[in-house]
Design an enzyme around this catalytic site. Structure first.
Site, PDB file in Angstrom:
ATOM      1  N   GLY A  98      66.605 -42.860 -69.884  1.00 51.90           N
ATOM      2  CA  GLY A  98      66.888 -44.296 -69.838  1.00 51.90           C
ATOM      3  C   GLY A  98      68.287 -44.627 -69.350  1.00 51.90           C
ATOM      4  N   GLU A 150      63.731 -39.845 -79.001  1.00 47.82           N
ATOM      5  CA  GLU A 150      63.927 -41.133 -79.692  1.00 47.82           C
ATOM      6  C   GLU A 150      63.425 -41.057 -81.127  1.00 47.82           C
ATOM      7  OE1 GLU A 150      62.074 -43.529 -76.659  1.00 47.82           O
ATOM      8  OE2 GLU A 150      63.745 -43.043 -75.332  1.00 47.82           O
ATOM      9  N   GLU A 202      63.436 -32.770 -71.828  1.00 48.60           N
ATOM     10  CA  GLU A 202      64.028 -34.084 -71.611  1.00 48.60           C
ATOM     11  C   GLU A 202      65.473 -34.075 -72.093  1.00 48.60           C
ATOM     12  OE1 GLU A 202      60.807 -37.330 -71.257  1.00 48.60           O
ATOM     13  OE2 GLU A 202      61.353 -37.189 -73.354  1.00 48.60           O
ATOM     14  N   HIS A 240      59.600 -36.544 -79.507  1.00 45.79           N
ATOM     15  CA  HIS A 240      60.436 -37.217 -78.501  1.00 45.79           C
ATOM     16  C   HIS A 240      61.838 -37.423 -79.066  1.00 45.79           C
ATOM     17  CE1 HIS A 240      61.971 -40.225 -75.756  1.00 45.79           C
ATOM     18  NE2 HIS A 240      61.050 -39.819 -74.913  1.00 45.79           N
ATOM     19  N   ASN A 282      55.105 -42.363 -70.374  1.00 47.12           N
ATOM     20  CA  ASN A 282      55.390 -42.730 -71.764  1.00 47.12           C
ATOM     21  C   ASN A 282      55.837 -44.194 -71.756  1.00 47.12           C
ATOM     22  OD1 ASN A 282      56.288 -43.073 -74.348  1.00 47.12           O
ATOM     23  ND2 ASN A 282      57.945 -41.550 -74.233  1.00 47.12           N
ATOM     24  N   TRP A 283      54.929 -45.066 -72.152  1.00 51.14           N
ATOM     25  CA  TRP A 283      55.221 -46.498 -72.081  1.00 51.14           C
ATOM     26  C   TRP A 283      56.174 -46.938 -73.203  1.00 51.14           C
ATOM     27  CZ3 TRP A 283      49.789 -49.187 -70.974  1.00 51.14           C
ATOM     28  CH2 TRP A 283      49.299 -48.715 -69.744  1.00 51.14           C
ATOM     29  N   GLY A 312      59.369 -42.412 -68.280  1.00 49.33           N
ATOM     30  CA  GLY A 312      59.529 -43.577 -69.156  1.00 49.33           C
ATOM     31  C   GLY A 312      59.524 -44.850 -68.345  1.00 49.33           C
ATOM     32  N   GLY A 313      60.709 -45.386 -68.073  1.00 48.36           N
ATOM     33  CA  GLY A 313      60.850 -46.688 -67.423  1.00 48.36           C
ATOM     34  C   GLY A 313      59.995 -46.876 -66.172  1.00 48.36           C
TER      35      GLY A 313
HETATM   36  P1  13P Z   1      63.121 -42.640 -68.684  1.00 49.17           P
HETATM   37  O1  13P Z   1      62.200 -42.174 -67.567  1.00 49.17           O
HETATM   38  O2  13P Z   1      63.084 -44.110 -68.878  1.00 49.17           O
HETATM   39  O3  13P Z   1      64.481 -42.057 -68.567  1.00 49.17           O
HETATM   40  O4  13P Z   1      62.476 -42.045 -70.044  1.00 49.17           O
HETATM   41  C1  13P Z   1      62.168 -40.699 -70.101  1.00 49.17           C
HETATM   42  C2  13P Z   1      61.433 -40.451 -71.354  1.00 49.17           C
HETATM   43  O5  13P Z   1      61.979 -40.561 -72.434  1.00 49.17           O
HETATM   44  C3  13P Z   1      60.014 -40.089 -71.250  1.00 49.17           C
HETATM   45  O6  13P Z   1      59.502 -39.653 -72.480  1.00 49.17           O
END
Ligand code: 13P
Length: 257
Positions: free
Chosen positions: A174, A98, A168, A96, A9-10, A235-236
């Site tokens: 993050g 976020e 998640e 998600h 997930n960019w 993510g990261g």
């Molecule tokens: P991180 O891997 O940066 O913690 O992000 C996870 C994420 O939200 C993937 O959707």
């Protein structure tokens, strides 16, 4: 029997199309033609077509990061499922954290998007997970139950089997804090138990449930080795091809066992 799914997930990265194309090229070169683990990248929507061109001839899938529940119309700023498909998408991330916590997305909204994604023949990746306060308050399972019931309402067993879930924990996203394999496995086992109750054992056994939240090359193998963890939503670490490919490699090693 479940093939691991490693998805990147960019989010709102990288800043330019040229960098998105370069990242996709590196991932494509590293994955090659192997299909023992399914790999998907989810770039920002404005880069989908450019990344799709790069991925031509590769088994790597591509996902949108969100979509609207309606198929078209006066919805400024939104993207429909059919548009994602037309841009080359195979998958779409829905719900998600976020979006749930940052933009007020509810289980009912996620459910409407999920049905629309399935109608568009996209493979939805539905995200669920508790906040830090909810975990500390011993409410993890209650929160997962509520999100599962609301987000998956009205699905047939066949539709459920074609839907990916991503556990998640919000406190792990993050932050560099990862759920321990024991914490993650317990949540995943709980999710699969609820799926079995709602959709039957056979369907529950088919659903791919990814873990997401600070998955890195150094913790991927032990998470992916857990019996109910069927992949990672990264993510990261998906923004550095070497890191993402190391996570894919960890998945391959686990699958080969
Ligand atoms: P991180 O891997 O940066 O913690 O992000 C996870 C994420 O939200 C993937 O959707």
């Amino acid at each position: 029997m479940r093939t691991l799914l490693i998805a990147g997930n960019w989010k709102m990265n990288p800043p330019t199309r040229a960098e998105a194309v370069a990242l996709a090229q590196e991932v494509k070169a590293g994955v090659g033609t192997a299909v023992d683990v399914h790999v998907v990248v989810c770039p920002p929507s404005v880069f989908l077509q450019a990344v799709d061109s790069v991925l031509e001839g590769s088994p790597i899938g591509m996902g949108g990061q969100d979509m609207h529940a309606q198929s078209g119309g006066a919805y400024t700023g939104e993207v429909a499922g059919a548009m994602l498909v037309d841009s080359g998408c195979t998958h779409v991330i829905l719900g998600h954290s976020e979006r749930r916590h940052g933009m007020g997305e509810t289980d009912a909204m996620v459910n409407a998007k999920l049905k629309s994604a399935l109608a568009s023949r996209l493979i939805p990746i539905v995200c669920i997970g508790e906040t830090k306060d909810e975990r500390l308050g011993d409410r993890t399972e209650a929160v997962l139950d509520e999100q599962l019931a609301g987000s998956l309402a009205g699905l047939s067993p066949e539709e459920m089997a074609g839907t990916v879930l991503a556990y998640e924990p919000v406190w792990a996203i993050g932050t560099g804090l990862t759920a321990t394999p024991e914490q993650a496995q317990a949540a995943h086992a709980h999710i699969r138990k609820r799926l079995a109750e709602a959709f039957g054992e056979a369907t529950a056994a088919r659903v791919v449930v990814q873990y997401g939240g600070s998955v890195k090359p150094d913790n991927a193998a032990e998470l992916l080795a857990c019996p109910d963890i069927d992949g990672a939503l990264v993510g990261g670490a998906s923004l550095k091809a070497a890191d993402f490919l190391a996570i894919v490699a960890a998945g391959r090693q686990v699958s080969a066992r």
